[in-house]
Write a protein that holds these residues in place. Sequence first.
Motif, PDB file in Angstrom:
ATOM      1  N   PHE A  36      38.009  36.943  44.384  1.00  0.00           N
ATOM      2  CA  PHE A  36      38.011  37.094  42.927  1.00  0.00           C
ATOM      3  C   PHE A  36      38.600  38.471  42.640  1.00  0.00           C
ATOM      4  O   PHE A  36      38.050  39.480  43.079  1.00  0.00           O
ATOM      5  N   LYS A  60      47.756  34.814  42.712  1.00  0.00           N
ATOM      6  CA  LYS A  60      46.720  33.773  42.769  1.00  0.00           C
ATOM      7  C   LYS A  60      47.234  32.522  43.480  1.00  0.00           C
ATOM      8  O   LYS A  60      46.559  31.960  44.349  1.00  0.00           O
ATOM      9  N   LYS A  69      39.199  29.711  48.165  1.00  0.00           N
ATOM     10  CA  LYS A  69      38.963  29.650  46.722  1.00  0.00           C
ATOM     11  C   LYS A  69      39.394  30.975  46.094  1.00  0.00           C
ATOM     12  O   LYS A  69      39.107  32.046  46.637  1.00  0.00           O
ATOM     13  N   SER A  71      39.856  33.065  42.222  1.00  0.00           N
ATOM     14  CA  SER A  71      39.746  33.161  40.777  1.00  0.00           C
ATOM     15  C   SER A  71      40.062  34.593  40.376  1.00  0.00           C
ATOM     16  O   SER A  71      40.041  35.496  41.216  1.00  0.00           O
ATOM     17  N   GLN A  93      31.950  31.124  38.844  1.00  0.00           N
ATOM     18  CA  GLN A  93      33.133  30.439  39.368  1.00  0.00           C
ATOM     19  C   GLN A  93      33.137  30.287  40.890  1.00  0.00           C
ATOM     20  O   GLN A  93      33.647  29.297  41.407  1.00  0.00           O
TER      21      GLN A  93
END
Length: 257
Positions: A36, A60, A69, A71, A93
């Motif tokens: 993130f 990203k 993953k 975010s 998230q």
Amino acid sequence: MDQLKGKIAIITGVSRLKGIGAAICRELAESGYHIFFTYWTEYDKKMPWSMKLDEPMKLKEELIAKGIKVSCMELDLTQYDAPEQLINQVSEQLGCPDILINNAAYSTNNNYSNVTAEELDQHYLINVRATTLLSSKFAQGFDKKSGGRIVNLTSGQFQGPMPGELAYATTKGAVDALTITLSAELAPLGITVNAVNPGPTDTGWMTEEIKKDLMPMFPFGRIGKPSDIAKTIKFLVSEEADWITGQIIHSEGGFKR
């Protein structure tokens, strides 16, 4: 990789593809960490190196392609509620974060003859206040018995003077003090706290003249790259570094001032 399954890392100050923040994201993603990151285009657009507005989204996409993953959010870290906003977004998230890397920084040139209260405040808000409060919020929400990591980016203020960067040197020097005290406070929670000084790093701001002047100061015969510091940080957030805390690590290739 199994050891890292589910590990979540926050990296602040990731606006530019050539920056240290982006290199940290790539290095951790390669190792299987979920990412993130935050960015603030208004700042980088004003700087001499500038940036393209699509760079955060390109990063990203690049990270997602590595199978983890990802975010991100655009966030003004000078706002009072920024730390709470960030931790809440990460938790919603991706889940409870394991790692915080305080990479975001504010830096402009000034000295004793022209530094202003406004400029000093801007440095303080990002380099000291945001770093401190975000670290505090991260630790308060850490719900595991061990494995927490905070890494602060510093700039070797106690390695030598930085003429022409009075506000930056003053506020970044405070990060070293924060690191040492916070590491003692957070050890009982299973969180290590360290700072890393990357030394002069070519992230796109160096002119050829600057590179020529700096080159003799590097015994390896080359300028520091963002990937150099990213590798150091990858080690510090790993399980192998669980006995290292309260340290200011100078990962700058033997740079001689």
